[in-house]
Enzyme design. Structure first.
Site, mmCIF file in Angstrom:
data_model
loop_
_atom_site.group_PDB
_atom_site.id
_atom_site.type_symbol
_atom_site.label_atom_id
_atom_site.label_comp_id
_atom_site.label_asym_id
_atom_site.label_seq_id
_atom_site.Cartn_x
_atom_site.Cartn_y
_atom_site.Cartn_z
ATOM 1 N N HIS A 29 0.809 -1.228 0.000
ATOM 2 C CA HIS A 29 0.000 0.000 0.000
ATOM 3 C C HIS A 29 0.842 1.280 0.000
ATOM 4 O O HIS A 29 0.715 2.167 0.827
ATOM 5 C CB HIS A 29 -1.119 0.004 1.044
ATOM 6 C CG HIS A 29 -0.743 -0.149 2.500
ATOM 7 N ND1 HIS A 29 0.258 0.532 3.100
ATOM 8 C CD2 HIS A 29 -1.313 -0.908 3.470
ATOM 9 C CE1 HIS A 29 0.306 0.215 4.386
ATOM 10 N NE2 HIS A 29 -0.637 -0.672 4.624
ATOM 11 N N HIS A 83 -5.582 -9.256 13.885
ATOM 12 C CA HIS A 83 -5.579 -8.010 13.110
ATOM 13 C C HIS A 83 -6.331 -8.251 11.803
ATOM 14 O O HIS A 83 -6.067 -9.227 11.102
ATOM 15 C CB HIS A 83 -4.131 -7.599 12.854
ATOM 16 C CG HIS A 83 -3.952 -6.314 12.110
ATOM 17 N ND1 HIS A 83 -4.922 -5.349 12.029
ATOM 18 C CD2 HIS A 83 -2.887 -5.821 11.415
ATOM 19 C CE1 HIS A 83 -4.474 -4.335 11.313
ATOM 20 N NE2 HIS A 83 -3.241 -4.597 10.923
ATOM 21 N N GLU A 85 -6.496 -6.351 9.011
ATOM 22 C CA GLU A 85 -6.036 -5.832 7.724
ATOM 23 C C GLU A 85 -5.883 -7.015 6.761
ATOM 24 O O GLU A 85 -5.473 -8.115 7.155
ATOM 25 C CB GLU A 85 -4.716 -5.058 7.883
ATOM 26 C CG GLU A 85 -4.386 -4.288 6.609
ATOM 27 C CD GLU A 85 -3.301 -3.214 6.772
ATOM 28 O OE1 GLU A 85 -2.675 -3.135 7.841
ATOM 29 O OE2 GLU A 85 -3.104 -2.459 5.804
ATOM 30 N N ASP A 87 -3.814 -8.160 4.738
ATOM 31 C CA ASP A 87 -2.610 -8.984 4.618
ATOM 32 C C ASP A 87 -2.624 -10.133 5.630
ATOM 33 O O ASP A 87 -1.869 -11.095 5.491
ATOM 34 C CB ASP A 87 -1.326 -8.156 4.738
ATOM 35 C CG ASP A 87 -1.309 -7.220 5.927
ATOM 36 O OD1 ASP A 87 -2.371 -6.718 6.319
ATOM 37 O OD2 ASP A 87 -0.216 -6.991 6.477
ATOM 38 N N HIS A 148 -1.696 -1.771 14.168
ATOM 39 C CA HIS A 148 -1.659 -0.512 13.471
ATOM 40 C C HIS A 148 -3.037 -0.109 12.951
ATOM 41 O O HIS A 148 -3.163 0.874 12.230
ATOM 42 C CB HIS A 148 -0.592 -0.639 12.380
ATOM 43 C CG HIS A 148 -0.935 -0.425 10.962
ATOM 44 N ND1 HIS A 148 -1.271 -1.364 10.061
ATOM 45 C CD2 HIS A 148 -0.950 0.749 10.304
ATOM 46 C CE1 HIS A 148 -1.463 -0.827 8.882
ATOM 47 N NE2 HIS A 148 -1.270 0.432 8.998
ATOM 48 N N ASP A 167 1.273 -6.916 13.837
ATOM 49 C CA ASP A 167 2.188 -5.976 13.171
ATOM 50 C C ASP A 167 3.340 -5.525 14.083
ATOM 51 O O ASP A 167 4.435 -5.192 13.592
ATOM 52 C CB ASP A 167 1.436 -4.724 12.703
ATOM 53 C CG ASP A 167 0.687 -4.944 11.400
ATOM 54 O OD1 ASP A 167 0.975 -5.926 10.695
ATOM 55 O OD2 ASP A 167 -0.195 -4.124 11.089
ATOM 56 N N TYR A 195 10.081 -0.039 8.606
ATOM 57 C CA TYR A 195 8.716 -0.477 8.903
ATOM 58 C C TYR A 195 8.059 0.429 9.949
ATOM 59 O O TYR A 195 6.916 0.868 9.800
ATOM 60 C CB TYR A 195 8.791 -1.921 9.409
ATOM 61 C CG TYR A 195 7.488 -2.568 9.748
ATOM 62 C CD1 TYR A 195 6.752 -3.250 8.785
ATOM 63 C CD2 TYR A 195 6.998 -2.538 11.042
ATOM 64 C CE1 TYR A 195 5.560 -3.869 9.113
ATOM 65 C CE2 TYR A 195 5.808 -3.147 11.373
ATOM 66 C CZ TYR A 195 5.092 -3.814 10.405
ATOM 67 O OH TYR A 195 3.907 -4.430 10.738
ATOM 68 N N HIS A 228 4.941 -10.196 10.470
ATOM 69 C CA HIS A 228 5.819 -9.899 9.323
ATOM 70 C C HIS A 228 7.277 -10.067 9.760
ATOM 71 O O HIS A 228 7.667 -9.567 10.822
ATOM 72 C CB HIS A 228 5.668 -8.450 8.843
ATOM 73 C CG HIS A 228 4.306 -8.093 8.339
ATOM 74 N ND1 HIS A 228 3.768 -8.615 7.183
ATOM 75 C CD2 HIS A 228 3.374 -7.240 8.831
ATOM 76 C CE1 HIS A 228 2.572 -8.093 6.982
ATOM 77 N NE2 HIS A 228 2.302 -7.257 7.968
HETATM 78 FE FE1 FEO Z 1 -1.611 -3.676 9.605
HETATM 79 FE FE2 FEO Z 1 0.338 -6.292 8.511
HETATM 80 O O1 FEO Z 1 -1.177 -5.220 8.659
#
Ligand code: FEO
Length: 401
Positions: A29, A83, A85, A87, A148, A167, A195, A228
């Protein structure tokens, strides 16, 4: 069992990694992920078999294959979504369809977000202080709102002392070693800071509050498993320290000079400014926006005590690439910066003033007024610019004492 070469990777006696590495993603993104990324997901083998987080939708066949290398999908009892989101949740509907779990847990905000994205209903909301027994071990939850997204939370599995931190404590890095202690520390430091700058800087104060609160949570954390990048089993203070230092944004003797240029006038000013800064003992990074994307610039903003932006005026506006970058940087709310705006123009000179206005909106102190030249800087202009660099360097050095 699914026909596939993908296998789960052991993390601890009762936990497996069942995620995916996205080696070739270069745009997350708008964030340039030069070293790819990973979407970590985990399988907990307890009396209640539990999956923690999912992966981006295109990687779901890989995740399902990794789970199936350990147990039949029908044996999954619980899913925890830390989370929402995409991903981490993009593959969740497919996982739920494949496993038919007894329960899916998420924060209250997460339940709403998953309903909005995927029409998922019946999610059990959990909050800080709640816990779920898996049989031999227990998972407890801590809200990490805005780290996040509003829905974010982390989960702690006490049987293997693992914090599943979504995250938080992550970085965009695809690497074949699963453990941070098997990776190049310089790359970890670089990617973690990038990051934090590009994902978490907006919420730096909340991040520091979370870091401050961790010792008081009474969790005996021995492994940090983010969603991640690599997992941490040794020297946990290293990643916590990187996060704390980056979130603190303390002034430092480092300057970013970022510019756009049409016919090299602003470029010459940038070089003269950098000469002055270097001469006053400041470490300088020059970024031409033609070859440095907004996330690379933001990474340098976060590392710098002084941020100088220069651009030509084009059609009564600052050069569009500069507007893009400043919009992005301002949104991430850098703190404790000295700012400086400069540029060049032919017909009118709005660009430099617009840059100065953006710096002001970021709360950057601007001890020197906007410096602009018409068409091309003269030798005198370049000497003036170099002198401004010296003055700004001295002001920054004074801040860092
Ligand atoms: Fe806020 Fe890895 O997504």
């Amino acid at each position: 069992m699914t026909e596939s070469s993908f296998s789960a990777v052991p993390v601890s006696p009762n936990v497996w990694w069942v995620g995916a590495r996205d080696w070739n993603v270069r745009n997350f993104h708008g964030y340039e992920t030069n070293r790819g990324s990973s979407y970590n997901a985990f399988l907990v083998i307890d009396e209640k078999v539990t999956v923690i987080d999912a992966v981006k939708a295109p990687f779901m066949p890989e995740m399902l294959a990794r789970i199936s290398s350990v147990i039949d999908l029908a044996e999954v009892d619980y899913i925890i979504s830390n989370h929402a989101e995409p991903d981490h949740s993009g593959g969740l509907p497919e996982l739920i369809a494949a496993a038919s779990p007894e329960k899916v847990f998420a924060s209250a905000a997460g339940a709403k977000t998953l309903a909005a994205y995927y029409g998922l209903a019946g999610i059990t909301p959990v909050k800080t202080g709640d816990s779920v027994s898996l049989g031999k071990g227990t998972v407890s939850f801590v809200d990490t709102k805005m780290l996040h997204w509003p829905d974010s939370m982390v989960s702690f599995y006490d049987r293997d002392n693992i914090l599943f931190s979504q995250d938080a404590f992550g970085m965009h890095l695809a690497a074949s070693p699963m453990w941070a202690d098997e990776c190049d520390p310089a790359i970890l430091d670089c990617e973690a800071r990038k990051y934090i700058a590009n994902i978490l800087n907006l919420q730096a104060d909340r991040l520091i509050s979370l870091l401050d609160a961790i010792p008081g949570l009474g969790l005996d954390i021995r492994i940090i498993a983010p969603d991640h990048g690599p997992l941490w089993r040794r020297d946990l203070d290293r990643i916590i320290g990187i996060y704390r230092s980056a979130a603190g944004q303390k002034p430092c003797k480092r300057a970013l000079v970022a510019y756009s240029t049409m016919w090299h006038a602003t470029e010459k000013l940038a070089a003269a400014l950098a000469e002055g800064l270097i001469g006053s003992g400041i470490e300088v990074k020059i970024c031409d926006l033609e070859v440095n994307d907004r996330s690379a610039v933001m990474t340098e903003v976060a590392r710098s005590g002084l941020i100088a932006f220069g651009a030509p005026t084009m059609n009564n506006q600052m050069f569009p690439r500069m507007a893009d970058v400043l919009c992005y940087v301002k949104g991430l709310r850098p703190k404790n910066k000295i700012g400086f705006a400069f540029g060049s123009y032919g017909w009118s000179g709005e660009g430099g003033k617009q840059i100065a206005a953006e710096l002001e909106a970021m709360g950057a102190e601007q001890p020197e007024p906007v410096f602009q030249v018409k068409y091309m800087p003269s030798r005198d202009d370049l000497l003036k610019m170099k002198d401004i660099g010296r003055k700004l360097g001295a002001a920054l050095a004074a801040r860092c004492e």
